[in-house]
Design a protein around this motif. Sequence first.
Motif, mmCIF file in Angstrom:
data_model
loop_
_atom_site.group_PDB
_atom_site.id
_atom_site.type_symbol
_atom_site.label_atom_id
_atom_site.label_comp_id
_atom_site.label_asym_id
_atom_site.label_seq_id
_atom_site.Cartn_x
_atom_site.Cartn_y
_atom_site.Cartn_z
ATOM 1 N N LEU A 17 52.207 20.248 10.700
ATOM 2 C CA LEU A 17 52.661 19.976 9.595
ATOM 3 C C LEU A 17 53.433 18.513 9.791
ATOM 4 O O LEU A 17 54.503 18.047 9.169
ATOM 5 C CB LEU A 17 53.882 20.820 9.006
ATOM 6 N N VAL A 18 53.293 17.919 10.949
ATOM 7 C CA VAL A 18 53.817 16.457 11.715
ATOM 8 C C VAL A 18 53.603 15.512 10.585
ATOM 9 O O VAL A 18 54.790 15.175 10.189
ATOM 10 C CB VAL A 18 53.505 16.180 12.796
ATOM 11 N N GLY A 19 52.406 15.343 10.000
ATOM 12 C CA GLY A 19 52.106 14.241 9.353
ATOM 13 C C GLY A 19 52.912 14.293 7.993
ATOM 14 O O GLY A 19 53.530 13.361 7.310
ATOM 15 N N LYS A 20 52.984 15.486 7.417
ATOM 16 C CA LYS A 20 53.380 15.763 6.028
ATOM 17 C C LYS A 20 55.102 15.494 6.154
ATOM 18 O O LYS A 20 55.442 15.145 5.318
ATOM 19 C CB LYS A 20 53.038 17.208 5.437
ATOM 20 N N ILE A 21 55.801 15.979 7.450
ATOM 21 C CA ILE A 21 57.094 15.715 7.496
ATOM 22 C C ILE A 21 57.395 14.372 7.468
ATOM 23 O O ILE A 21 58.370 14.029 6.929
ATOM 24 C CB ILE A 21 57.535 16.892 8.411
ATOM 25 N N VAL A 22 56.686 13.793 8.647
ATOM 26 C CA VAL A 22 57.091 12.485 8.749
ATOM 27 C C VAL A 22 56.779 11.598 7.396
ATOM 28 O O VAL A 22 57.807 10.687 6.835
ATOM 29 C CB VAL A 22 56.302 11.810 9.696
ATOM 30 N N SER A 23 55.995 11.791 6.557
ATOM 31 C CA SER A 23 55.588 11.260 5.241
ATOM 32 C C SER A 23 56.883 11.358 4.236
ATOM 33 O O SER A 23 57.299 10.361 3.678
ATOM 34 C CB SER A 23 54.506 11.761 4.565
ATOM 35 N N ARG A 24 57.473 12.426 4.381
ATOM 36 C CA ARG A 24 58.554 12.639 3.344
ATOM 37 C C ARG A 24 59.651 11.437 3.610
ATOM 38 O O ARG A 24 60.316 10.839 2.774
ATOM 39 C CB ARG A 24 59.420 13.816 3.614
ATOM 40 N N PHE A 25 59.938 11.192 5.052
ATOM 41 C CA PHE A 25 60.992 10.221 5.415
ATOM 42 C C PHE A 25 60.277 8.670 5.106
ATOM 43 O O PHE A 25 61.123 7.755 4.636
ATOM 44 C CB PHE A 25 61.458 10.401 6.801
#
Length: 152
Positions: A17-25
């Motif tokens: 889920l790294v990409g999805k979480i980074v994308s939020r920020f």
Amino acid sequence: SERSFIMIKPDGVSRQLVGKIVSRFEERGYKLVAIKSLTPSPALAQEHYSDLSSRPFFGGLVKYITSGTPVVAMVWEGKDVIRQGRRIVGATNPLESDPGSVRGQYAVSVGRNLIHASDSFDAATKEIGLWFAETELSQYEPTTWNWVMADN
Ligand code: GTP
Ligand code: MG
């Protein structure tokens, strides 16, 4: 503007889920100042969560964070990022988290709640200093910065 320490915990890395979480920020317009993946030492995990050392779940928490599956440690910068980071992450117990938050969208267990965010200016200062050397913190301006940050 202020900085916050945000960490994707081992379950977030393992669940990819790294990409999805980074994308939020990123999509909110915050600036990525530092990022690295590592398996923290028990000493680092204990110091990071030192406020919780007397709690019954402390041992399990340190074991979870130091499991061997890495964490992704980050520093994000921008307007109100400490408070907004906590909102993006959601309540500690994912069963109480807003469904639009990271924990509320992806987690159901307080012991596997995917992500950490600094809860105050003092905590952010402590945590950034604990996880990163000054030389790891970049100074640059994203091309979006003036548009994102304009106040008028
Ligand atoms: P962090 O961003 O990780 O600091 O979470 P938080 O600020 O929302 O909560 P807090 O600092 O109080 O607790 C730190 C972490 O300890 C939580 O994110 C959970 O992973 C874990 N934790 C907190 N309370 C409990 C609990 O009651 N049981 C268990 N098993 N873990 C807990
Ligand atoms: Mg906390």
